[in-house]
Design a protein around this motif. Structure first.
Motif, PDB file in Angstrom:
ATOM      1  N   ALA A 236     -11.497  85.471  38.759  1.00 24.44           N
ATOM      2  CA  ALA A 236     -10.496  86.543  38.279  1.00 24.44           C
ATOM      3  C   ALA A 236      -9.711  86.769  39.323  1.00 24.44           C
ATOM      4  N   VAL A 237      -8.250  87.290  38.883  1.00 23.05           N
ATOM      5  CA  VAL A 237      -7.412  87.790  39.847  1.00 23.05           C
ATOM      6  C   VAL A 237      -6.786  89.021  38.879  1.00 23.05           C
ATOM      7  N   HIS A 238      -7.293  90.521  39.310  1.00 25.04           N
ATOM      8  CA  HIS A 238      -6.729  91.641  38.692  1.00 25.04           C
ATOM      9  C   HIS A 238      -6.015  92.447  39.611  1.00 25.04           C
ATOM     10  N   THR A 239      -4.669  92.850  38.941  1.00 29.55           N
ATOM     11  CA  THR A 239      -3.813  93.558  39.493  1.00 29.55           C
ATOM     12  C   THR A 239      -4.327  95.084  39.856  1.00 29.55           C
ATOM     13  N   THR A 240      -4.453  95.737  40.949  1.00 30.09           N
ATOM     14  CA  THR A 240      -5.011  96.862  41.296  1.00 30.09           C
ATOM     15  C   THR A 240      -3.919  97.852  41.932  1.00 30.09           C
ATOM     16  N   VAL A 241      -4.092  99.186  42.335  1.00 30.07           N
ATOM     17  CA  VAL A 241      -3.217  99.749  42.833  1.00 30.07           C
ATOM     18  C   VAL A 241      -3.101  99.487  44.329  1.00 30.07           C
ATOM     19  N   ASP A 242      -4.023  98.543  45.202  1.00 30.30           N
ATOM     20  CA  ASP A 242      -3.931  98.260  46.234  1.00 30.30           C
ATOM     21  C   ASP A 242      -3.012  96.885  46.392  1.00 30.30           C
ATOM     22  N   GLY A 243      -2.898  96.177  45.277  1.00 30.83           N
ATOM     23  CA  GLY A 243      -2.451  94.885  45.274  1.00 30.83           C
ATOM     24  C   GLY A 243      -3.064  93.940  44.204  1.00 30.83           C
ATOM     25  N   PHE A 244      -4.135  93.337  44.666  1.00 30.21           N
ATOM     26  CA  PHE A 244      -4.701  92.272  43.802  1.00 30.21           C
ATOM     27  C   PHE A 244      -6.289  92.189  44.314  1.00 30.21           C
ATOM     28  N   ALA A 245      -7.180  92.396  43.299  1.00 30.50           N
ATOM     29  CA  ALA A 245      -8.562  92.203  43.538  1.00 30.50           C
ATOM     30  C   ALA A 245      -8.835  90.562  43.114  1.00 30.50           C
ATOM     31  N   VAL A 246      -9.402  89.918  43.895  1.00 36.35           N
ATOM     32  CA  VAL A 246      -9.804  88.479  43.582  1.00 36.35           C
ATOM     33  C   VAL A 246     -11.492  88.465  43.596  1.00 36.35           C
ATOM     34  N   LEU A 247     -11.777  88.012  42.431  1.00 33.49           N
ATOM     35  CA  LEU A 247     -13.367  87.641  42.086  1.00 33.49           C
ATOM     36  C   LEU A 247     -13.660  86.336  42.222  1.00 33.49           C
ATOM     37  N   ASP A 248     -14.808  86.165  42.614  1.00 36.68           N
ATOM     38  CA  ASP A 248     -15.351  84.741  42.400  1.00 36.68           C
ATOM     39  C   ASP A 248     -16.516  84.780  41.419  1.00 36.68           C
ATOM     40  N   ARG A 249     -17.124  83.579  41.201  1.00 32.42           N
ATOM     41  CA  ARG A 249     -17.958  83.443  40.251  1.00 32.42           C
ATOM     42  C   ARG A 249     -19.202  84.355  40.313  1.00 32.42           C
ATOM     43  N   ALA A 250     -19.572  84.665  41.455  1.00 31.27           N
ATOM     44  CA  ALA A 250     -20.745  85.420  41.649  1.00 31.27           C
ATOM     45  C   ALA A 250     -20.587  86.972  41.950  1.00 31.27           C
ATOM     46  N   ARG A 251     -19.124  87.271  41.418  1.00 28.25           N
ATOM     47  CA  ARG A 251     -18.603  88.734  41.470  1.00 28.25           C
ATOM     48  C   ARG A 251     -18.371  89.192  42.708  1.00 28.25           C
ATOM     49  N   ASN A 252     -18.349  88.317  43.675  1.00 31.50           N
ATOM     50  CA  ASN A 252     -17.647  88.947  45.055  1.00 31.50           C
ATOM     51  C   ASN A 252     -16.158  89.314  44.990  1.00 31.50           C
ATOM     52  N   ARG A 253     -15.995  90.549  45.664  1.00 33.53           N
ATOM     53  CA  ARG A 253     -14.572  90.759  45.275  1.00 33.53           C
ATOM     54  C   ARG A 253     -13.910  91.132  46.689  1.00 33.53           C
ATOM     55  N   LEU A 254     -12.641  90.823  46.579  1.00 32.76           N
ATOM     56  CA  LEU A 254     -11.937  90.947  47.852  1.00 32.76           C
ATOM     57  C   LEU A 254     -10.359  91.340  47.371  1.00 32.76           C
ATOM     58  N   VAL A 255      -9.784  92.337  48.126  1.00 33.99           N
ATOM     59  CA  VAL A 255      -8.566  92.854  47.765  1.00 33.99           C
ATOM     60  C   VAL A 255      -7.540  92.325  48.731  1.00 33.99           C
ATOM     61  N   ALA A 256      -6.347  92.074  48.416  1.00 34.22           N
ATOM     62  CA  ALA A 256      -5.107  91.672  49.106  1.00 34.22           C
ATOM     63  C   ALA A 256      -3.875  92.305  48.552  1.00 34.22           C
ATOM     64  N   ARG A 257      -2.914  92.421  49.332  1.00 36.12           N
ATOM     65  CA  ARG A 257      -1.535  92.881  49.072  1.00 36.12           C
ATOM     66  C   ARG A 257      -0.784  91.806  48.315  1.00 36.12           C
ATOM     67  N   ASN A 258      -1.247  90.604  48.584  1.00 36.36           N
ATOM     68  CA  ASN A 258      -0.439  89.436  48.033  1.00 36.36           C
ATOM     69  C   ASN A 258      -1.522  88.210  47.654  1.00 36.36           C
TER      70      ASN A 258
END
Length: 435
Positions: A236-258
């Protein structure tokens, strides 16, 4: 490029962010996440880290390179490309610049000594189209470009203008090889945009990369400062207030501006984009038409360096690629029948004996890209209407600011190593040029 896990430790000890900002929390928003470690993703990541961006590359496979992949042929010590292979030095300027940068040579493919061509069930020694035939095809493509409906197939468009049967069979043979699909699956508008002079010469891809294309992949990755996470399939790639939250199949989450999405188009349907991106979903669901099978065949009893070319049957194209010290040789071939990825040596021998009656096939090897979970097809071959959807993914206002990249998207060079490199550079430039 460093492989680091788990995600919580991703940037531990690396406190330098873009513009010299420092962070104490390793889960802080980072500059860029690149999804996919094929050539486009690797080039984008390298270019961005060269500009001082902090970049994480997330790759679902246990290796880098994507559809560029080399290994030894089964039962031999010969390493060959099972994915992207050939380049055109005079046209592929981005590839040649990369090769020069890393001091890697391009190697000419051996020229055929004779041709065996099947059109409309008849065999001949025709190797190329004549100038008059190129002219006729140029006129036909011009009519299609002006008159064809967006939903017209290449087969329907060519038949509607009454193209000569021999030329129609030639185009059919060419597209079975170059697109890995029949004319009934392909976009008529896209077909009319192809160069008739290229279609006139099935061997116009003239060079390979010395040491296989994997050598270039490894060189680009080795010069990048990006952090690489393998076995990390993005869900998943979800738009957030900080940019984008990227989640893997194990639901690990990382946020990036781009975010750069550099996976094959056929994989886009597996990523949950929020807000939804309709063209990404549509392209992933319909899948492009490219489903070629590339075969490496160990053969015997072949005289010279033949090239086979056919409008029908299991083998669309084949040519002798390498003589072996044992006296045997490698024939490389392409089929537009996905089942050929699992064909036996005897089945392939039967298919080839229609062209070379004395040939003996000792072994066959292939990577089944159509069944590959991270590809689901080979290089991009547009169905009717798909190029418009590809174009939509270049519009950041449409994609909610997500950058899409990859050879599948590089119109004019889609489906090529050149296209992957150009697209990766473009994605990096769009990000680095932002205010």
């Amino acid at each position: 490029m460093v492989d680091t896990s788990p995600w919580a430790q991703l940037f531990k000890g690396n406190r330098t962010m873009r513009h010299g900002t420092s962070v104490d929390n390793p889960a802080e928003v980072i500059d860029v996440i690149v999804v996919g470690a094929g050539l486009a993703g690797l080039v984008a990541a390298r270019d961005l880290t060269d500009k001082g961006f902090q970049v994480a590359v997330l790759e679902g496979r246990n290796r880098i390179g994507g559809r560029t992949f080399a290994r030894e042929v089964v039962s031999t010590t010969q390493k060959v490309d099972f994915g992207g292979t050939w380049v055109i030095p005079a046209e592929h300027t981005a590839v040649m610049a990369e090769l020069q940068h890393y001091a890697i040579r391009s190697v000419p493919t051996p020229l055929p000594t004779h041709f065996i061509t099947e059109l409309d069930g008849m065999l001949s020694d025709k190797g190329f189209l004549f100038e008059s035939e190129i002219g006729e095809m140029t006129r036909a493509f011009d009519v299609i470009a002006r008159r064809a409906e967006p939903d017209a197939t290449a087969d329907g468009a060519l038949r509607s203008i009454g193209l000569d049967a021999g030329l129609l069979a030639w185009v059919q043979a060419t597209q079975r090889y170059l697109s890995g699909a029949p004319l009934t699956d392909l976009s008529g508008v896209d077909c009319s945009g192809m160069s008739p002079s290229d279609l006139a010469n099935p061997d116009h891809y003239t060079h390979t990369i010395d040491g296989t294309s994997q050598r270039l992949v490894d060189a680009i990755a080795g010069s990048s400062q990006a952090t690489l996470l393998l076995n990390t399939e993005v869900a998943a790639v979800h738009t957030t207030v900080d940019g984008f939250a990227v989640l893997d199949r194990a639901r690990n989450r990382l946020v990036a501006r781009n975010v750069v999405i550099a996976v094959p188009l056929n994989m886009l349907v597996d990523i949950d984009f929020r807000p939804r991106i309709p063209a990404a979903t549509a392209l992933g669901e319909s899948r492009h038409a490219g489903h070629s099978v590339k075969l490496w065949m160990t053969v015997r009893n072949v005289v010279g360096w033949p090239r086979l070319f056919s409008a029908s049957g299991p083998i669309a194209y084949a040519r002798l690629e390498r003589q072996l010290d044992s006296g045997d040789a490698f024939l490389v071939g392409f089929s537009d029948d996905p089942a050929m990825a699992n064909a036996s040596a005897s089945e392939v021998q039967t298919a080839l004996q229609a062209f070379l009656p004395d040939i003996e096939v000792l072994g066959v090897d292939a990577h089944d890209w159509n069944a590959d979970h991270f590809a689901r097809g080979t290089w991009m071959a547009p169905r009717p209407g798909q190029l418009q959807q590809v174009g939509a993914l270049a519009d950041l206002s449409y994609t909610n600011g997500i950058h899409f990249s990859g050879a599948d998207l590089c119109v004019g060079n889609y489906g090529t190593i050149e296209g992957a490199i150009v697209s990766g550079r473009q994605a990096a430039a769009r990000i680095s040029d932002q205010p």
